[in-house]
Design a protein around this motif. Sequence first.
Motif, PDB file in Angstrom:
ATOM      1  N   ALA A  21      33.856  47.342  46.931  1.00  0.00           N
ATOM      2  CA  ALA A  21      35.230  48.071  47.124  1.00  0.00           C
ATOM      3  C   ALA A  21      36.076  47.256  46.375  1.00  0.00           C
ATOM      4  O   ALA A  21      36.931  47.665  45.616  1.00  0.00           O
ATOM      5  CB  ALA A  21      35.692  48.222  48.756  1.00  0.00           C
ATOM      6  N   ALA A  22      35.762  46.003  46.381  1.00  0.00           N
ATOM      7  CA  ALA A  22      36.927  44.969  45.618  1.00  0.00           C
ATOM      8  C   ALA A  22      36.750  44.968  44.302  1.00  0.00           C
ATOM      9  O   ALA A  22      37.637  45.156  43.461  1.00  0.00           O
ATOM     10  CB  ALA A  22      36.583  43.307  46.227  1.00  0.00           C
ATOM     11  N   LYS A  24      35.390  47.481  42.582  1.00  0.00           N
ATOM     12  CA  LYS A  24      35.890  48.688  41.974  1.00  0.00           C
ATOM     13  C   LYS A  24      37.494  48.920  42.034  1.00  0.00           C
ATOM     14  O   LYS A  24      37.835  49.524  40.942  1.00  0.00           O
ATOM     15  CB  LYS A  24      35.522  49.980  43.162  1.00  0.00           C
ATOM     16  CG  LYS A  24      33.814  50.239  42.896  1.00  0.00           C
ATOM     17  CD  LYS A  24      33.638  51.449  43.768  1.00  0.00           C
ATOM     18  CE  LYS A  24      32.130  51.780  43.689  1.00  0.00           C
ATOM     19  NZ  LYS A  24      31.822  52.829  44.340  1.00  0.00           N
ATOM     20  N   SER A  25      38.097  48.214  42.642  1.00  0.00           N
ATOM     21  CA  SER A  25      39.498  47.996  42.608  1.00  0.00           C
ATOM     22  C   SER A  25      39.815  47.442  41.422  1.00  0.00           C
ATOM     23  O   SER A  25      40.837  47.509  40.602  1.00  0.00           O
ATOM     24  CB  SER A  25      40.158  47.294  43.689  1.00  0.00           C
ATOM     25  OG  SER A  25      40.049  45.932  43.976  1.00  0.00           O
ATOM     26  N   TRP A  26      39.003  46.266  40.979  1.00  0.00           N
ATOM     27  CA  TRP A  26      39.298  45.569  39.724  1.00  0.00           C
ATOM     28  C   TRP A  26      38.867  46.497  38.308  1.00  0.00           C
ATOM     29  O   TRP A  26      39.675  46.353  37.527  1.00  0.00           O
ATOM     30  CB  TRP A  26      38.626  44.277  39.574  1.00  0.00           C
ATOM     31  CG  TRP A  26      38.464  43.231  40.956  1.00  0.00           C
ATOM     32  CD1 TRP A  26      39.357  43.271  41.755  1.00  0.00           C
ATOM     33  CD2 TRP A  26      37.355  42.300  41.497  1.00  0.00           C
ATOM     34  NE1 TRP A  26      39.181  42.187  42.797  1.00  0.00           N
ATOM     35  CE2 TRP A  26      37.870  41.694  42.326  1.00  0.00           C
ATOM     36  CE3 TRP A  26      36.550  41.867  40.835  1.00  0.00           C
ATOM     37  CZ2 TRP A  26      37.225  41.014  43.100  1.00  0.00           C
ATOM     38  CZ3 TRP A  26      35.502  40.781  41.213  1.00  0.00           C
ATOM     39  CH2 TRP A  26      36.115  40.455  42.554  1.00  0.00           C
ATOM     40  N   ALA A  28      39.287  49.413  38.234  1.00  0.00           N
ATOM     41  CA  ALA A  28      40.249  50.606  38.084  1.00  0.00           C
ATOM     42  C   ALA A  28      41.570  49.993  37.450  1.00  0.00           C
ATOM     43  O   ALA A  28      42.121  50.919  37.093  1.00  0.00           O
ATOM     44  CB  ALA A  28      40.714  51.044  39.551  1.00  0.00           C
ATOM     45  N   LEU A  29      41.748  48.842  37.190  1.00  0.00           N
ATOM     46  CA  LEU A  29      43.064  48.381  36.650  1.00  0.00           C
ATOM     47  C   LEU A  29      43.140  48.762  35.380  1.00  0.00           C
ATOM     48  O   LEU A  29      44.358  49.031  34.949  1.00  0.00           O
ATOM     49  CB  LEU A  29      42.950  46.803  36.849  1.00  0.00           C
ATOM     50  CG  LEU A  29      42.820  46.240  38.060  1.00  0.00           C
ATOM     51  CD1 LEU A  29      42.782  44.805  38.319  1.00  0.00           C
ATOM     52  CD2 LEU A  29      44.088  46.665  39.201  1.00  0.00           C
ATOM     53  N   LEU A  93      40.983  42.965  47.261  1.00  0.00           N
ATOM     54  CA  LEU A  93      41.562  44.124  46.585  1.00  0.00           C
ATOM     55  C   LEU A  93      42.733  43.885  45.635  1.00  0.00           C
ATOM     56  O   LEU A  93      43.630  43.007  46.059  1.00  0.00           O
ATOM     57  CB  LEU A  93      41.828  45.290  47.625  1.00  0.00           C
ATOM     58  CG  LEU A  93      40.526  45.789  48.588  1.00  0.00           C
ATOM     59  CD1 LEU A  93      41.051  46.475  49.754  1.00  0.00           C
ATOM     60  CD2 LEU A  93      39.497  46.386  47.925  1.00  0.00           C
ATOM     61  N   THR A  95      45.816  45.105  42.583  1.00  0.00           N
ATOM     62  CA  THR A  95      46.410  46.632  41.929  1.00  0.00           C
ATOM     63  C   THR A  95      46.846  45.907  40.458  1.00  0.00           C
ATOM     64  O   THR A  95      46.591  44.798  40.214  1.00  0.00           O
ATOM     65  CB  THR A  95      47.579  46.680  42.618  1.00  0.00           C
ATOM     66  OG1 THR A  95      48.776  45.910  42.533  1.00  0.00           O
ATOM     67  CG2 THR A  95      47.527  47.208  44.027  1.00  0.00           C
ATOM     68  N   ASN A 126      42.856  51.647  50.438  1.00  0.00           N
ATOM     69  CA  ASN A 126      42.223  52.038  48.861  1.00  0.00           C
ATOM     70  C   ASN A 126      43.527  51.988  47.918  1.00  0.00           C
ATOM     71  O   ASN A 126      44.398  53.016  48.387  1.00  0.00           O
ATOM     72  CB  ASN A 126      42.032  53.836  49.244  1.00  0.00           C
ATOM     73  CG  ASN A 126      41.346  54.344  47.826  1.00  0.00           C
ATOM     74  OD1 ASN A 126      41.328  53.323  46.720  1.00  0.00           O
ATOM     75  ND2 ASN A 126      40.806  55.364  47.674  1.00  0.00           N
ATOM     76  N   LEU A 127      43.541  51.027  47.559  1.00  0.00           N
ATOM     77  CA  LEU A 127      44.699  50.793  46.446  1.00  0.00           C
ATOM     78  C   LEU A 127      44.706  51.656  45.280  1.00  0.00           C
ATOM     79  O   LEU A 127      45.852  51.622  44.661  1.00  0.00           O
ATOM     80  CB  LEU A 127      44.727  49.397  46.062  1.00  0.00           C
ATOM     81  CG  LEU A 127      44.484  48.187  47.058  1.00  0.00           C
ATOM     82  CD1 LEU A 127      44.856  46.802  46.645  1.00  0.00           C
ATOM     83  CD2 LEU A 127      45.745  48.500  48.135  1.00  0.00           C
ATOM     84  N   THR A 128      43.761  52.370  45.057  1.00  0.00           N
ATOM     85  CA  THR A 128      43.786  53.397  44.050  1.00  0.00           C
ATOM     86  C   THR A 128      44.916  54.547  44.269  1.00  0.00           C
ATOM     87  O   THR A 128      45.156  55.274  43.404  1.00  0.00           O
ATOM     88  CB  THR A 128      42.479  53.760  43.451  1.00  0.00           C
ATOM     89  OG1 THR A 128      41.886  54.503  44.630  1.00  0.00           O
ATOM     90  CG2 THR A 128      41.690  52.680  42.962  1.00  0.00           C
TER      91      THR A 128
END
Length: 311
Positions: A21-22, A24-26, A28-29, A93, A95, A126-128
């Motif tokens: 999850a972490a 994937k958050s990177w 997604a930046l 996580l 943003t 979920n930060l996205t």
Amino acid sequence: MITFLSSPKAFAGRAATQQIAAIKSWLALSDDVEIILYGNSPGIIEACTELNISHVPNVESTNGGIPYFGAIADHAARYAKYDNQVYINCDILLTSHILTAFEQITFNEFLIIGQRIDLKDGVDMNLTEAGFALKLDTLLKDNLISLHPPAGSDYFGFKRGMWNRLPPVIIGRGGYDNALIAFCLQKGIPVIDTTLMIPAIHQFHEYGHAKGGYNEIFNSSDSAQNSVLLNGYIGLSLEDANWIMTSEGLKRKLLKRAFLRSLHVKLHFVYKNYFFAKLIGIMRRIFSHLNFYEDYKITLEEVLNNYKYKQ
């Protein structure tokens, strides 16, 4: 644009879910994100293949297999795609605020650090999704998040090649973040507190990944080795950053809000006048005990208000 570096725990059970999850958050930046994972933790090859990210299995490590920060930084200096680099714990996580933070810095060398926001056990984010700051507000009201004390930092942003001649700091062990701050203060490298700028969300976990648990992380010979860089200074933390970044931009930290602490650090690490530094440290503790002086501390409410401005 930015390269993330990390040395994860085993990809097993809950840790696997959190680490993926972490990462994937990177990813997604931005499209211009590179991720390099270091070491031979179980499941790392499969995770890197699944996520299409880079893996470096062999990096200089302790006898116990824990990588040295300098070895990772040296590899990234030679082979990473981007000059902007971040070493980050693999359960954090992020943003796009971190991209904005890099854009505001004009120094040739710098260290970005900040306090993280801890999720309580059983809380996921979920930060996205849009409106994450409002969700954090709700979690705060329900007492499901907290601001981690400034003694520890989970991410370190810097420019390629900055860590030349760094002593053998061991990642993931007590004092390693404090040792990196000490190195920068000694070298005159700006240390920037981005707590108010970068939401760094920490997913809850225990310390079962280390054989000795909490004591292995914070009270081992590895953590004792990291403390050597502190030269006897007890209590160095990211509160000792000399710059701060908010929604209004980058500025020098106001010494009047923590003047005794700032003087203590400067005498110790810049001028290496340990005698007078110790005297100031004693004064600070006495004045604090008598309620004549208190170091400025960031609150979670301040943090969340700043995030809202940057959504």
